[in-house]
Scaffold this motif. Structure first.
Motif, mmCIF file in Angstrom:
data_model
loop_
_atom_site.group_PDB
_atom_site.id
_atom_site.type_symbol
_atom_site.label_atom_id
_atom_site.label_comp_id
_atom_site.label_asym_id
_atom_site.label_seq_id
_atom_site.Cartn_x
_atom_site.Cartn_y
_atom_site.Cartn_z
ATOM 1 N N UNK A 59 0.831 -1.212 0.000
ATOM 2 C CA UNK A 59 0.000 0.000 0.000
ATOM 3 C C UNK A 59 0.864 1.261 0.000
ATOM 4 N N UNK A 60 1.851 1.273 0.888
ATOM 5 C CA UNK A 60 2.718 2.448 0.996
ATOM 6 C C UNK A 60 3.533 2.636 -0.278
ATOM 7 N N UNK A 61 4.046 1.552 -0.854
ATOM 8 C CA UNK A 61 4.836 1.651 -2.081
ATOM 9 C C UNK A 61 4.016 2.185 -3.243
ATOM 10 N N UNK A 62 2.714 1.921 -3.204
ATOM 11 C CA UNK A 62 1.841 2.429 -4.273
ATOM 12 C C UNK A 62 1.321 3.826 -3.972
ATOM 13 N N UNK A 63 1.740 4.387 -2.834
ATOM 14 C CA UNK A 63 1.395 5.768 -2.516
ATOM 15 C C UNK A 63 0.194 5.932 -1.619
ATOM 16 N N UNK A 64 -0.436 4.842 -1.187
ATOM 17 C CA UNK A 64 -1.617 4.940 -0.310
ATOM 18 C C UNK A 64 -1.190 5.165 1.134
ATOM 19 N N UNK A 116 -3.777 11.436 -6.333
ATOM 20 C CA UNK A 116 -4.985 11.963 -6.971
ATOM 21 C C UNK A 116 -4.663 12.940 -8.102
ATOM 22 N N UNK A 117 -3.484 13.548 -8.051
ATOM 23 C CA UNK A 117 -3.115 14.521 -9.085
ATOM 24 C C UNK A 117 -2.839 13.842 -10.415
ATOM 25 N N UNK A 118 -2.099 12.729 -10.369
ATOM 26 C CA UNK A 118 -1.604 12.137 -11.611
ATOM 27 C C UNK A 118 -2.298 10.843 -12.025
ATOM 28 N N UNK A 119 -3.129 10.244 -11.169
ATOM 29 C CA UNK A 119 -3.700 8.931 -11.487
ATOM 30 C C UNK A 119 -5.125 9.055 -11.998
ATOM 31 N N UNK A 120 -5.570 8.009 -12.700
ATOM 32 C CA UNK A 120 -6.964 7.901 -13.127
ATOM 33 C C UNK A 120 -7.822 7.679 -11.879
ATOM 34 N N UNK A 121 -8.783 8.559 -11.651
ATOM 35 C CA UNK A 121 -9.571 8.521 -10.418
ATOM 36 C C UNK A 121 -10.306 7.194 -10.240
ATOM 37 N N UNK A 122 -10.878 6.681 -11.319
ATOM 38 C CA UNK A 122 -11.636 5.428 -11.236
ATOM 39 C C UNK A 122 -10.749 4.249 -10.889
ATOM 40 N N UNK A 123 -9.626 4.140 -11.606
ATOM 41 C CA UNK A 123 -8.703 3.037 -11.347
ATOM 42 C C UNK A 123 -8.076 3.156 -9.954
ATOM 43 N N UNK A 124 -7.800 4.382 -9.541
ATOM 44 C CA UNK A 124 -7.208 4.608 -8.220
ATOM 45 C C UNK A 124 -8.155 4.152 -7.112
ATOM 46 N N UNK A 125 -9.436 4.452 -7.296
ATOM 47 C CA UNK A 125 -10.421 4.067 -6.289
ATOM 48 C C UNK A 125 -10.631 2.563 -6.270
#
Length: 243
Positions: free
Chosen positions: A123-128, A143-152
């Protein structure tokens, strides 16, 4: 006491020695008691019945009473001994269950903690961001650079895995704590009755609890282990003779 008469106290002790013999079964004692009571029933005067001076067969009556008293005493002793045996076995079974629960927890906990750490690292390595309860949250940088749907979608996936891992670890420790409290009779105050009885019986079970306290993280279960070690030490002092 005239010549030939038996001292009632001595006779009672003789009967006790005979009836306490291991070869005399409880059924035999009960049958004897029934026979004695039946005999006494036959010589107990009925209403308005004439009874000779001294009663019916006074020597036999006295013997029957002595035998009956001795049989009842031995039966009571055996019942007390069996209750004590049941109590001791209950204490032993409770201790075994509690100690098994502690050891099972110590064996299983590292595996659960390792799985939790691995998931948290992912989780931490992926930025969460990961919280103590296992919940996973996104960060502004993601949230700035990722696709919101895929991120969620990914957050939900990791959140389910992390919360399940944390729940498994906490559930193991909570279940172990509850089982030990129930098995040992741990209350809000006072030495648990199982610990007190075991210590009074010469058993020392402090070592497994000390070991667990040294290898558990700060939690309610560890606090319980420390409390039990303290209770055992206190129970020992209650058993020591006064100086």
């Amino acid at each position: 006491m005239s010549d030939g008469e038996v001292d009632p106290v001595e006779a009672h002790e003789q009967y006790l020695r005979a009836f306490r013999h291991p070869a005399v079964s409880r059924d035999q004692l009960r049958d004897l008691l029934d026979a004695v009571n039946a005999f006494l029933d036959t010589i107990t005067p009925r209403e308005d019945e004439f009874v000779p001076h001294g009663g019916w067969a006074p020597a036999s009556t006295a013997m029957a009473f002595q035998i009956g008293r001795a049989v009842e005493q031995v039966l009571s002793e055996r019942e007390d001994a069996e209750r004590e045996l049941v109590r001791r076995r209950d204490i032993r079974d409770r201790l075994v269950a509690a100690l098994d629960a502690v050891l099972d927890c110590l064996r299983t906990l590292p595996e659960l903690a390792d799985a939790e750490v691995k998931l948290g690292t992912i989780c931490v390595n992926e930025g969460y961001q990961v919280y103590d309860d296992g919940s996973v949250r996104t960060t502004p940088a993601q949230e700035i650079s990722a696709d919101a749907g895929l991120l969620e979608l990914r957050r939900v996936e990791l959140d389910e895995q992390m919360t399940a891992a944390v729940s498994a670890r906490n559930g193991l420790m909570d279940d172990t704590t509850d089982l030990i409290r129930e098995r040992l009779g741990v209350g809000d105050v006072g030495i648990p009755w199982v610990i007190l009885a075991a210590t009074q019986g010469g058993l020392d079970v402090s070592e497994p609890f000390e070991f667990a306290a040294d290898h558990l993280p700060d939690c309610e279960l560890r606090d319980l282990m420390v409390q039990l070690v303290t209770d055992i030490e206190l129970a020992r002092t209650l058993e020591e003779p006064a100086q």
